[in-house]
Design a protein around this motif. Structure first.
Motif, PDB file in Angstrom:
ATOM      1  N   TRP A 190      26.876  36.466  42.253  1.00 34.39           N
ATOM      2  CA  TRP A 190      27.630  35.501  41.460  1.00 34.39           C
ATOM      3  C   TRP A 190      29.016  35.198  41.989  1.00 34.39           C
ATOM      4  O   TRP A 190      29.914  34.847  41.256  1.00 34.39           O
ATOM      5  CB  TRP A 190      27.702  35.924  39.988  1.00 34.39           C
ATOM      6  CG  TRP A 190      26.388  36.397  39.509  1.00 34.39           C
ATOM      7  CD1 TRP A 190      26.134  37.585  38.922  1.00 34.39           C
ATOM      8  CD2 TRP A 190      25.122  35.739  39.601  1.00 34.39           C
ATOM      9  NE1 TRP A 190      24.802  37.710  38.641  1.00 34.39           N
ATOM     10  CE2 TRP A 190      24.151  36.587  39.049  1.00 34.39           C
ATOM     11  CE3 TRP A 190      24.700  34.530  40.115  1.00 34.39           C
ATOM     12  CZ2 TRP A 190      22.813  36.265  38.988  1.00 34.39           C
ATOM     13  CZ3 TRP A 190      23.365  34.206  40.053  1.00 34.39           C
ATOM     14  CH2 TRP A 190      22.452  35.068  39.493  1.00 34.39           C
ATOM     15  N   ALA A 191      29.184  35.275  43.268  1.00 40.87           N
ATOM     16  CA  ALA A 191      30.474  34.927  43.859  1.00 40.87           C
ATOM     17  C   ALA A 191      30.790  33.450  43.657  1.00 40.87           C
ATOM     18  O   ALA A 191      31.952  33.066  43.625  1.00 40.87           O
ATOM     19  CB  ALA A 191      30.469  35.258  45.350  1.00 40.87           C
ATOM     20  N   THR A 192      29.746  32.611  43.507  1.00 39.91           N
ATOM     21  CA  THR A 192      29.960  31.166  43.391  1.00 39.91           C
ATOM     22  C   THR A 192      29.832  30.658  41.955  1.00 39.91           C
ATOM     23  O   THR A 192      29.915  29.462  41.724  1.00 39.91           O
ATOM     24  CB  THR A 192      28.935  30.403  44.259  1.00 39.91           C
ATOM     25  OG1 THR A 192      27.622  30.730  43.799  1.00 39.91           O
ATOM     26  CG2 THR A 192      29.085  30.766  45.719  1.00 39.91           C
ATOM     27  N   VAL A 193      29.648  31.557  40.995  1.00 39.95           N
ATOM     28  CA  VAL A 193      29.442  31.139  39.607  1.00 39.95           C
ATOM     29  C   VAL A 193      30.749  31.259  38.830  1.00 39.95           C
ATOM     30  O   VAL A 193      31.427  32.284  38.889  1.00 39.95           O
ATOM     31  CB  VAL A 193      28.343  31.997  38.925  1.00 39.95           C
ATOM     32  CG1 VAL A 193      28.167  31.599  37.474  1.00 39.95           C
ATOM     33  CG2 VAL A 193      27.036  31.850  39.676  1.00 39.95           C
ATOM     34  N   GLU A 194      31.087  30.209  38.131  1.00 42.83           N
ATOM     35  CA  GLU A 194      32.298  30.207  37.289  1.00 42.83           C
ATOM     36  C   GLU A 194      32.137  31.224  36.164  1.00 42.83           C
ATOM     37  O   GLU A 194      31.041  31.425  35.647  1.00 42.83           O
ATOM     38  CB  GLU A 194      32.468  28.810  36.659  1.00 42.83           C
ATOM     39  CG  GLU A 194      32.586  27.687  37.641  1.00 42.83           C
ATOM     40  CD  GLU A 194      34.017  27.413  38.004  1.00 42.83           C
ATOM     41  OE1 GLU A 194      34.911  27.746  37.210  1.00 42.83           O
ATOM     42  OE2 GLU A 194      34.241  26.877  39.100  1.00 42.83           O
ATOM     43  N   ARG A 195      33.246  31.816  35.769  1.00 38.08           N
ATOM     44  CA  ARG A 195      33.209  32.789  34.667  1.00 38.08           C
ATOM     45  C   ARG A 195      32.707  32.143  33.371  1.00 38.08           C
ATOM     46  O   ARG A 195      32.126  32.810  32.541  1.00 38.08           O
ATOM     47  CB  ARG A 195      34.595  33.378  34.428  1.00 38.08           C
ATOM     48  CG  ARG A 195      35.015  34.404  35.435  1.00 38.08           C
ATOM     49  CD  ARG A 195      36.295  35.052  34.928  1.00 38.08           C
ATOM     50  NE  ARG A 195      36.741  36.263  35.514  1.00 38.08           N
ATOM     51  CZ  ARG A 195      36.072  37.397  35.661  1.00 38.08           C
ATOM     52  NH1 ARG A 195      34.838  37.469  35.292  1.00 38.08           N
ATOM     53  NH2 ARG A 195      36.617  38.462  36.183  1.00 38.08           N
TER      54      ARG A 195
END
Length: 185
Positions: A36-41
């Motif tokens: 999830w490095a590319t997923v917004e919080r």
């Protein structure tokens, strides 16, 4: 506000295919970015494990399937009901279908249900009875979806878009006269 015409079965089918492609692309993008490095919080998928992500997309796919099945049956109903509403008083050379639909109009008027109209077609075209019966089972599925899925889906468990499409296509092949726009997608 301008009125718009309801979506056709072909338009709904196109929406379904586009939505499935979008789901698949987004799912693959999320999996490729694990952990999830590319997923917004703020994303509903943030911090999900891979099994949780699989489950979430399976549920989304099932819901899309149900929503599109409901929309397809509604669109098919609109085609049949528009035809029913267009029937004028039959003349001496009237075909059996027109006479049956006109008799239904005399009994029920604008209060005729989709089931009533399908039954009139079935009576007028006994050779279409099997396909009409199969499609009427789809109506029970539609009622279950439209009324909150409050009861066990006995008799139509496992129905979805594929069932609606298959039965609509089988029904269309059996119809004489055919109804423009029913299938062909």
């Amino acid at each position: 506000m301008a009125s718009t015409s309801p979506p056709t079965p072909a338009e709904i089918w196109g929406y379904y295919q586009a939505a499935q492609e979008s789901f698949a692309a987004h799912y693959e993008k999320l999996k490729a970015g694990f952990p999830w490095a590319t997923v917004e919080r703020s994303s509903r998928f943030f911090a999900m494990s891979l099994p949780e992500l699989d489950d979430a997309f399976e549920r989304l796919g099932e819901e899309l399937d149900h929503e599109v099945a409901l929309a397809l049956v509604g669109s098919i109903e609109a085609i049949f009901m528009s035809h029913y509403n267009s029937i004028k008083a039959p003349g001496p050379q009237a075909v059996i279908l027109e006479a049956r639909l006109w008799a239904l109009r005399g009994r029920r008027g604008d209060d005729a249900s989709f089931g009533d109209v399908l039954e009139a077609w079935k009576e007028a075209r006994p050779g279409q009875g099997h396909e009409m019966g199969l499609f009427k089972q789809v109506l029970q599925f539609r009622h279950w979806l439209a009324h909150g899925r409050r009861w066990d889906p006995l008799g139509f468990s496992g129905f979805g878009v594929a069932t609606v499409v298959d039965r609509a296509r089988r029904l269309d092949r059996s119809l004489v006269p055919s109804l423009p726009g029913l299938v062909g997608w």
